[in-house]
Design an enzyme around this catalytic site. Sequence first.
Site, PDB file in Angstrom:
ATOM      1  N   LYS A  52      50.224  42.240  46.844  1.00  0.00           N
ATOM      2  CA  LYS A  52      49.983  42.589  48.255  1.00  0.00           C
ATOM      3  C   LYS A  52      50.652  41.802  49.009  1.00  0.00           C
ATOM      4  O   LYS A  52      51.310  42.256  50.246  1.00  0.00           O
ATOM      5  CB  LYS A  52      48.388  42.493  48.633  1.00  0.00           C
ATOM      6  CG  LYS A  52      47.545  43.340  47.761  1.00  0.00           C
ATOM      7  CD  LYS A  52      45.999  43.023  47.561  1.00  0.00           C
ATOM      8  CE  LYS A  52      45.210  44.053  46.897  1.00  0.00           C
ATOM      9  NZ  LYS A  52      43.961  43.653  46.632  1.00  0.00           N
ATOM     10  N   GLN A  96      39.610  38.991  47.546  1.00  0.00           N
ATOM     11  CA  GLN A  96      40.220  39.574  46.224  1.00  0.00           C
ATOM     12  C   GLN A  96      38.907  39.443  45.351  1.00  0.00           C
ATOM     13  O   GLN A  96      38.478  38.080  45.255  1.00  0.00           O
ATOM     14  CB  GLN A  96      41.403  39.001  45.706  1.00  0.00           C
ATOM     15  CG  GLN A  96      41.723  39.471  44.277  1.00  0.00           C
ATOM     16  CD  GLN A  96      42.154  40.882  44.329  1.00  0.00           C
ATOM     17  OE1 GLN A  96      42.948  41.328  45.393  1.00  0.00           O
ATOM     18  NE2 GLN A  96      41.638  41.711  43.472  1.00  0.00           N
ATOM     19  N   ASP A 119      39.958  46.392  53.997  1.00  0.00           N
ATOM     20  CA  ASP A 119      39.182  46.828  52.554  1.00  0.00           C
ATOM     21  C   ASP A 119      38.339  48.062  52.892  1.00  0.00           C
ATOM     22  O   ASP A 119      38.086  48.738  51.745  1.00  0.00           O
ATOM     23  CB  ASP A 119      38.928  45.793  51.845  1.00  0.00           C
ATOM     24  CG  ASP A 119      39.853  45.222  50.817  1.00  0.00           C
ATOM     25  OD1 ASP A 119      40.820  45.930  50.363  1.00  0.00           O
ATOM     26  OD2 ASP A 119      39.441  44.126  50.120  1.00  0.00           O
TER      27      ASP A 119
END
Length: 293
Positions: A52, A96, A119
């Site tokens: 990412k 994460q 997200d």
Amino acid sequence: MVIIDGKKTSEEIKTEIAQRVAEIKVEGGKTPHLAAILVGNDGASQTYVGAKVKSCEQVGFESTLVRLEESVSEEELLKVVEDINQNPEIDGLIVQLPLPKHISVEKVTNKIKPEKDVDGFTPANVGRMTLGWPAYVAATPYGIVELLKRYKIETSGKHCVVIGRSHIVGSPMSILMARNEYPGNCTVTLTHSRTKNLSDIAKTADILIVALGKPEFVTADMVKEGAVVIDVGIHRIEDSSKKSGFRLIGDVKFEEVSKKASAITPVPGGVGPMTIASLLYNTLLAAENKVFG
């Protein structure tokens, strides 16, 4: 039979994002900035976060990686999240997963400011998506929708069967495919591990989206001739014929299902690469205040 190439499509999206970032800079605007929080030393998580951060560089974003020890307290993690919430320089924030067992994923998710939730996991964004309002859509479902759109796969009036009901993929996917827009306007059946006659239901699908988390669960006898098959699963299995000693497979038995499908995503190289591209796209939307205004 068409191979739906997520790797190629994700690179196209990254190029488009990079072009928009270049325009923003010429216009004197603010460079999009994504922050990621990584807790602990899980190998897979480190790989994902590294990819990412690298992708941010590729499209011209700024990025911040916050590394925390596995032993970090829930209170300390929530404080880090709040600090980023309050930082006007940062547009998007991801934490994460998975998190250590002593930390509540729900508490951490709820702490993220909806405007920075690229997200798409906070209740605010899930609710807005469900209502068809502007929202940050979870990256994997958004990536699937984008693949269907870019491969011009007809969805209106089709029967879409989703196998798997997770909050990250299956549930939002069923909502997106039923919405009154393209891709969408499907009749949707959401199935899962407790569904009776799952094979029979799967065989009625014009579009079959498989996100169950079971290696090669879907076989050819579960798929209708000419169906579009989207495989969200990814599993590492031992393979002595490979230099690495392993290979990646999905939730679909590709070799046999691909003979019946009109279009199918491979594993690897299908849905996976689209997830990061979608995350970058959401961050660009956040930087330009195009969701919450």
